[in-house]
Motif scaffolding. Structure first.
Motif, short mmCIF file in Angstrom:
data_model
loop_
_atom_site.label_atom_id
_atom_site.label_comp_id
_atom_site.label_asym_id
_atom_site.label_seq_id
_atom_site.Cartn_x
_atom_site.Cartn_y
_atom_site.Cartn_z
N PRO A 1 7.19 11.00 -6.99
CA PRO A 1 6.80 9.64 -7.99
C PRO A 1 8.27 9.84 -9.07
O PRO A 1 8.50 10.78 -9.53
CB PRO A 1 5.67 9.86 -8.42
CG PRO A 1 4.95 10.61 -7.56
CD PRO A 1 5.96 11.50 -6.95
N SER B 1 7.65 4.31 -14.51
CA SER B 1 8.39 3.55 -13.38
C SER B 1 7.68 2.59 -12.75
O SER B 1 8.19 2.03 -11.82
CB SER B 1 8.92 4.73 -12.40
OG SER B 1 7.66 5.35 -11.53
N GLY B 2 6.23 2.39 -13.22
CA GLY B 2 5.72 1.50 -12.60
C GLY B 2 5.20 1.60 -11.17
O GLY B 2 5.01 0.66 -10.15
N GLY B 3 4.97 2.75 -10.76
CA GLY B 3 4.81 3.34 -9.44
C GLY B 3 5.86 3.57 -8.37
O GLY B 3 5.65 3.77 -7.39
N TYR B 4 7.11 3.32 -8.83
CA TYR B 4 8.36 3.65 -8.33
C TYR B 4 8.72 5.07 -7.72
O TYR B 4 8.01 5.77 -8.75
CB TYR B 4 9.34 3.13 -8.84
CG TYR B 4 10.80 2.70 -8.10
CD1 TYR B 4 11.05 1.39 -7.29
CD2 TYR B 4 11.82 3.76 -8.02
CE1 TYR B 4 11.95 1.37 -6.63
CE2 TYR B 4 13.01 3.47 -7.13
CZ TYR B 4 13.25 2.37 -6.35
OH TYR B 4 14.24 2.19 -5.86
N GLY B 5 9.06 5.43 -6.75
CA GLY B 5 9.24 6.76 -6.56
C GLY B 5 10.29 7.01 -5.47
O GLY B 5 10.75 5.94 -4.92
N GLY C 1 8.57 1.20 -3.83
CA GLY C 1 8.14 0.72 -4.92
C GLY C 1 6.89 -0.03 -4.66
O GLY C 1 6.66 -0.77 -3.49
N PRO C 2 5.70 -0.14 -5.40
CA PRO C 2 4.62 -1.09 -4.80
C PRO C 2 4.88 -2.55 -5.11
O PRO C 2 5.33 -2.85 -6.10
CB PRO C 2 3.40 -0.54 -5.78
CG PRO C 2 4.28 -0.12 -6.90
CD PRO C 2 5.52 0.38 -6.53
N PRO D 1 5.61 8.07 -15.02
CA PRO D 1 4.76 7.08 -15.67
C PRO D 1 5.43 5.97 -15.88
O PRO D 1 4.54 4.98 -16.00
CB PRO D 1 4.13 7.97 -16.80
CG PRO D 1 4.98 9.08 -17.05
CD PRO D 1 5.68 9.40 -15.95
N ASP E 1 0.90 -1.22 -0.08
CA ASP E 1 0.03 0.01 0.14
C ASP E 1 0.95 1.14 -0.14
O ASP E 1 1.23 1.76 1.08
CB ASP E 1 -0.98 -0.02 1.10
CG ASP E 1 -2.05 1.14 1.16
OD1 ASP E 1 -1.68 2.06 0.56
OD2 ASP E 1 -3.14 1.00 1.88
N ALA E 2 1.35 1.55 -1.29
CA ALA E 2 2.26 2.80 -1.22
C ALA E 2 1.75 4.02 -0.53
O ALA E 2 2.57 4.78 0.08
CB ALA E 2 2.54 2.92 -2.60
#
Length: 262
Positions: free
Chosen positions: A38, A43-47, A60-61, A41, A20-21
């Motif tokens: 973040p 990055s697959g949700g990585y930040g 990362g999620p 777009p 749960d990011a």
């Protein structure tokens, strides 16, 4: 102590896998004062967790099968060669070397005792922007079900230098990159006791975050749903420290270093 010089074998990245990011961002932002940026777009949700505009960790999620947890990365000049060394020394490859845009290359492993870790081969991104100051990553510790086997493995992979130091009732092995001095020590290895293994604790790497006040950080984290693994305690020459698990079960530690401890 950690530095951003990032010699081969030294920790140079830290990221969190979370189911749960948004909840994890809220938790760590409150406890450490971090902000979250973040990666974009693609990055697959990585930040990136940031402090004063500097990257101090990442997130990362995780998918349904992913285990929540922090991953410590060590610097390598050649991820492919490190992978060969890991396999030769009895480790397992979780993630084969892969390229991350123009930033660098990464790979993930599990040591023979079960502790997960990763490597980062720098290109455009050497590593974290800040370490070893309040609110940042400052130490990496391997708790192992077989400390001697772990030491032999990491010695073969990274050529780490070791110094065994009595710490209370246990022997603690301080780790230093090859060719470094004692001031370059970046982490340690310690044997898990039978009380820990009986409780189901397995080998793992634990990141330490420097904080101004351990007790205040532990109290705040507890209010936000964290669980205390070890209560705040003073360690002579090191500082005051505690271990926690976040609301999703990811383990980390906090420390207020003493002057002697760095």
């Amino acid at each position: 102590m950690l530095t951003t010089a990032f010699a081969p074998g030294s920790p140079n990245w830290l990221d969190l896998t979370s189911p749960d990011a948004p909840a994890s961002v809220a938790f760590y932002s409150t406890v450490f004062g971090w902000t979250f940026e973040p990666a974009g777009p693609e990055s697959g949700g990585y930040g990136f967790f940031q402090q004063d505009g500097r990257t101090v960790a990442a997130l990362g999620p995780g998918g349904e099968a992913a285990r929540p947890g922090w991953t410590v990365y060590f610097c390598t000049a050649d991820a492919d060669r490190t992978t060969e060394l890991v396999e030769a020394a009895g480790g397992k490859v979780r993630l084969a070397p892969f390229t991350v845009f123009t930033d660098g290359r990464a790979a993930g492993y599990t040591d023979p005792t079960g502790a997960a870790f990763a490597v980062w081969e720098p290109r455009d991104t050497p590593g974290l922007d800040a370490v070893d100051e309040p609110g940042t990553f400052c130490w990496a510790e391997c708790f192992s079900v077989d400390a001697e086997a772990a030491k032999a493995f990491y010695r073969a992979v990274f050529s780490w230098q070791e110094q065994d130091v009595p710490l209370g009732d246990v022997m603690y092995t301080v780790l230093t990159p090859a060719g470094g001095g004692t001031e370059d020590a970046h982490g340690g290895i310690v044997q898990l006791g039978p009380e820990h293994t009986a409780a189901g604790t397995t080998s793992h790497w634990l990141p330490y975050i420097e904080v101004p006040n351990v007790d205040a950080a532990v109290a705040l984290a507890g209010q936000l749903g964290a669980t205390v693994r070890t209560a705040p305690a003073d360690v002579h020459g090191v500082g005051r420290l505690a271990q926690l698990t976040d609301p999703h079960g990811a383990a980390f530690a906090v420390i207020t270093s003493s002057v002697e401890g760095g």
